[in-house]
Design a protein around this motif. Structure first.
Motif, short mmCIF file in Angstrom:
data_model
loop_
_atom_site.label_atom_id
_atom_site.label_comp_id
_atom_site.label_asym_id
_atom_site.label_seq_id
_atom_site.Cartn_x
_atom_site.Cartn_y
_atom_site.Cartn_z
N GLY A 517 0.84 -1.19 0.00
CA GLY A 517 0.00 0.00 0.00
C GLY A 517 0.87 1.24 0.00
O GLY A 517 2.11 1.16 -0.14
N LEU A 518 0.26 2.38 0.20
CA LEU A 518 1.01 3.64 0.14
C LEU A 518 2.11 3.66 1.19
O LEU A 518 3.25 4.05 0.91
N PRO A 541 -3.00 -6.68 -7.40
CA PRO A 541 -2.24 -6.54 -8.64
C PRO A 541 -1.57 -5.18 -8.80
O PRO A 541 -0.70 -5.02 -9.65
N GLU A 542 -1.96 -4.19 -8.00
CA GLU A 542 -1.42 -2.84 -8.13
C GLU A 542 -0.94 -2.37 -6.78
O GLU A 542 -1.54 -2.66 -5.74
N ILE A 543 0.18 -1.65 -6.78
CA ILE A 543 0.68 -1.07 -5.53
C ILE A 543 -0.03 0.26 -5.26
O ILE A 543 -0.56 0.90 -6.17
N ALA A 544 -0.03 0.66 -3.99
CA ALA A 544 -0.56 1.96 -3.56
C ALA A 544 -1.93 2.24 -4.17
O ALA A 544 -2.22 3.35 -4.62
N ALA A 550 -2.40 9.95 -10.02
CA ALA A 550 -1.27 10.85 -10.27
C ALA A 550 -0.17 10.64 -9.24
O ALA A 550 1.02 10.60 -9.57
N HIS A 551 -0.54 10.50 -7.97
CA HIS A 551 0.48 10.29 -6.95
C HIS A 551 1.14 8.93 -7.12
O HIS A 551 2.36 8.80 -6.94
N ARG A 552 0.35 7.92 -7.48
CA ARG A 552 0.92 6.59 -7.71
C ARG A 552 1.93 6.64 -8.86
O ARG A 552 3.00 6.04 -8.79
N ARG A 553 1.59 7.36 -9.92
CA ARG A 553 2.50 7.50 -11.06
C ARG A 553 3.78 8.20 -10.64
O ARG A 553 4.88 7.77 -10.98
N ALA A 554 3.64 9.28 -9.87
CA ALA A 554 4.82 10.01 -9.41
C ALA A 554 5.67 9.15 -8.49
O ALA A 554 6.90 9.18 -8.55
N VAL A 579 12.27 -4.21 -5.88
CA VAL A 579 11.65 -5.30 -6.61
C VAL A 579 10.19 -5.39 -6.17
O VAL A 579 9.90 -5.41 -4.97
N LEU A 580 9.28 -5.41 -7.12
CA LEU A 580 7.86 -5.52 -6.79
C LEU A 580 7.39 -6.94 -7.02
O LEU A 580 7.64 -7.52 -8.08
N ALA A 581 6.70 -7.49 -6.05
CA ALA A 581 6.06 -8.79 -6.20
C ALA A 581 4.57 -8.58 -5.95
O ALA A 581 4.10 -8.65 -4.81
#
Length: 661
Positions: A517-518, A541-544, A550-554, A579-581
């Motif tokens: 998460g964030l 499947p997605e972080i944060a 926009a914040h996730r992209r940044a 590394v993202l799992a």
């Protein structure tokens, strides 16, 4: 009094004299009144900036032509007389506070959404565009359409002059219609409107001439990207030359950055918390050296010391602020009055824009008045004075105490630990969260200014509350971190994310973070930037996922994980990307690391010297249930009722205090 002599100095531009050098940059609202007009709530939003001391208030993202120009469903259309009444009311609201009124003329061009346009109308732009399947998505403008759009700009200028606007801001940047003509990225024409720089400027000049003819008493500002910051777009050298070509037709410049073609430049155009204050000022400085007309800079500006230095060093003539004046519309007045320590800084968290995209409302993470400006404008002191005990010194509790005191209640705050701030206390340890730490400091300073008694190291019970001479208890005791007992008994290599910065805590070289998460991602980023090798395990499947797109992209760009921008300019040099799992479930914590189940169902050991648990928070329901036994009126708010983010905590504190009457 203030020492900001240049910020507070007047500036004469044409027939106008601005009272200071701080202006409100174009900002828009996702939801306006019926039939594309400004509602009284919209007007109150802009009036707040004028009341706060801005010399100029710019109304953003209006369109000049409804049939072809709408890029979102609720824009004010300027070339029709139906907009005049609300435009006139808006100008009156701005003028009565001594500010000038400006309005931004836009047209989405190829970026328009067909569903928002006239029936059967495709988006228009410099050139025909076809998608991968051969479907035409944009119609190249012929002479007749160009004349129609030029005429729409003229009608819009006439209407806005009639409404009383002082300055007309023509948006020729960010990849909207006029910017599409300026850039070889989107302009591939072979006639007199394409090819050379002079040809690419021709349509923009014809628009500017039409605006000048229709509204000769208004000043003309252009908003333009100094550089498009993307491959095949124009660079700063080209941007400067374009500004020089347009100078005979304008009175002032607003120099921004980027182009909507590129998602990376979007977070430079709207700077994130991961970039330095004033990251785009260099673009304005380059333009100012080449032109004679006044230049304003924009982008991540809100520190008066930096703004004064920008003016002193000659990089710009004016400082334009967007989100900074959402977070604190009173910023210019506070500079004037020598109260800069009371400025509430924007976090650059994209909450305002994210909420507009999700629900079409606007909110601010740190300013709970935003979104209810009209109600706040006429809010009276409380009819009945309450004696209030606030339990919990996090952002929600502090905001409840601040607002209750402002409304005339007698307030005291009780905090279990030795310091205020709640979850914000950890922000001071992470460089990119410095603005969040400053918000906690701002709240603490407000408590001091309002002389609200604060009792630290105080364990509150129902019996303790009953012993107090109060009427109302606001409970903001927060939440506890989730401890994953199902993963086995943690060993010496295991710590909670909330304990990361505690004295004596040591973190090994290889770190596995349970939870993407964030909080987990920002913790991982901090550890990566301080030399650790980081792996983040997230079952989704997605972080944060809880933050804005926009914040996730940044965040991904800063982490070096953005698919289009690994190692890009927004990434800190030397950072080893975590590394993202994702879509991966933790199964067991061992002395060697974390055993997890991969998306294909197989098990894998993620080796670690330190395992950090960031699996979220759980409300302190047992504490709430105990305190609820008090004889006083009892109101729980924030994380102790449902885990939330800072925005919701601050808003809950504010709304609860406002409701005490």
């Amino acid at each position: 009094m203030s020492n900001y002599d240049l910020l507070l100095s007047p500036l004469k531009i044409g027939n106008l004299t601005l009272k200071n050098r701080m202006i409100s940059a174009p900002t828009s609202l996702a939801e306006v009144g019926p039939n594309g007009t400004f509602s009284r709530e919209n007007i109150a939003y802009y009036e707040l900036r004028a009341k706060g001391g801005a010399a100029l208030v710019n109304v953003g993202e209006c369109t000049v032509h409804a049939a072809t120009g709408l890029d979102h469903p609720s824009q004010v259309v300027l070339d029709t007389p139906t907009a005049l009444p609300s435009l006139t009311d808006l100008v009156t609201a701005i003028h009565k506070h001594g500010a000038y009124a400006s309005i931004e003329f836009g047209h989405g061009g190829k970026r328009c959404v067909p569903a928002f346009l006239a029936p059967g109308q495709k988006p228009i732009g410099p050139c025909d565009i076809f998608d991968d399947k051969g479907n035409q998505t944009c119609v190249g403008m012929d002479r007749a359409m160009m004349d129609k759009i030029i005429a729409a700009y003229g009608r819009s200028a006439s209407n806005c002059a009639l409404a009383g606007f002082d300055i007309l801001t023509i948006h020729v940047g960010h990849g909207w219609l006029l910017g599409q003509f300026l850039s070889e990225l989107s302009n591939h024409r072979t006639d007199e409107y394409g090819g050379s720089r002079e040809n690419r400027c021709r349509f923009v000049i014809e628009v500017l001439q039409a605006v000048r003819k229709a509204a000769p008493r208004c000043l003309i500002e252009i908003r333009i990207s100094g550089s498009e910051l993307t491959p095949n777009g124009y660079d700063l050298e080209e941007g400067v030359e374009i500004c020089k070509l347009l100078e005979p037709y304008v009175d002032m410049y607003n120099i921004s950055a980027g182009v909507m073609e590129d998602l990376f430049t979007w977070i430079i155009m709207h700077p994130s918390m991961f970039v330095p204050d004033g990251c785009n000022v260099y673009l304005a400085a380059a333009v100012k050296k080449a032109v004679k007309k006044p230049v304003s800079c924009v982008g991540a500006l809100g520190d008066p010391n930096q703004m004064e230095e920008i003016l002193e060093s000659g990089q710009a003539d004016l400082i334009a602020m967007g989100r900074a004046l959402v977070a604190d519309p009173e910023l210019p007045n506070k500079v004037r009055d020598g109260r800069t320590d009371e400025i509430r800084r924007c976090l650059r968290c994209f909450t305002c824009q994210g909420q507009m995209m999700k629900t079409r409302n606007i909110v601010c993470c740190v300013n709970p008045v935003i979104g209810q400006e009209y109600d706040a404008k006429y809010r009276l002191p409380a009819a009945h004075k309450h004696k209030v005990a606030v339990v919990g010194g996090g952002p929600g509790g502090m905001q409840a105490a601040i607002t209750a005191a402002e409304r005339g209640h007698e307030v005291a705050l009780y905090e279990k630990t030795d310091a205020l701030g709640g979850a914000l206390k950890f922000a001071k340890h992470e460089e990119f969260k410095s603005l969040l730490a400053k918000f906690a400091d701002w709240q603490i300073h407000q408590l001091e200014l309002k002389k609200i008694p604060v009792h630290l190291n105080t364990e509150v019970t129902a019996e303790f509350l009953d012993s107090l001479d109060v009427d109302t208890v606001i409970c903001a005791v927060g939440a506890n971190p989730i401890i994953p007992s199902q993963f086995g008994i943690p060993g010496d290599n295991y710590i909670l994310g909330t304990d990361l910065h505690n004295e004596g805590v040591e973190v090994g070289k290889r770190v596995v973070i349970m939870g993407g998460g964030l909080v987990g991602c920002e913790t991982g980023l901090h550890l990566a930037e301080t030399g650790h090798e980081v792996t983040i395990i997230e079952m989704a499947p997605e972080i944060a996922a809880e933050t804005t797109a926009a914040h996730r992209r940044a965040l991904k760009v800063r982490m070096g994980l953005h698919p289009d921008m690994v190692g890009g300019q927004n990434t800190k040099p030397g950072l080893i990307p975590p590394v993202l799992a994702t879509s991966t479930k933790c199964k067991e914590i061992t002395d060697k690391g974390v055993v997890a189940i991969l998306p294909d169902g197989t098990e894998h050991l993620f080796e670690a010297d330190t395992v950090v648990c960031a699996l979220g928070l759980r409300p302190r329901a047992n504490v709430v249930d105990e305190l609820r036994k008090t004889k006083h009126v009892f109101i729980p708010i924030g994380d102790c009722t449902k885990t939330q983010q800072v925005t919701q905590a601050v808003r809950a504190g504010y709304d609860t205090a406002v409701a005490l009457d």
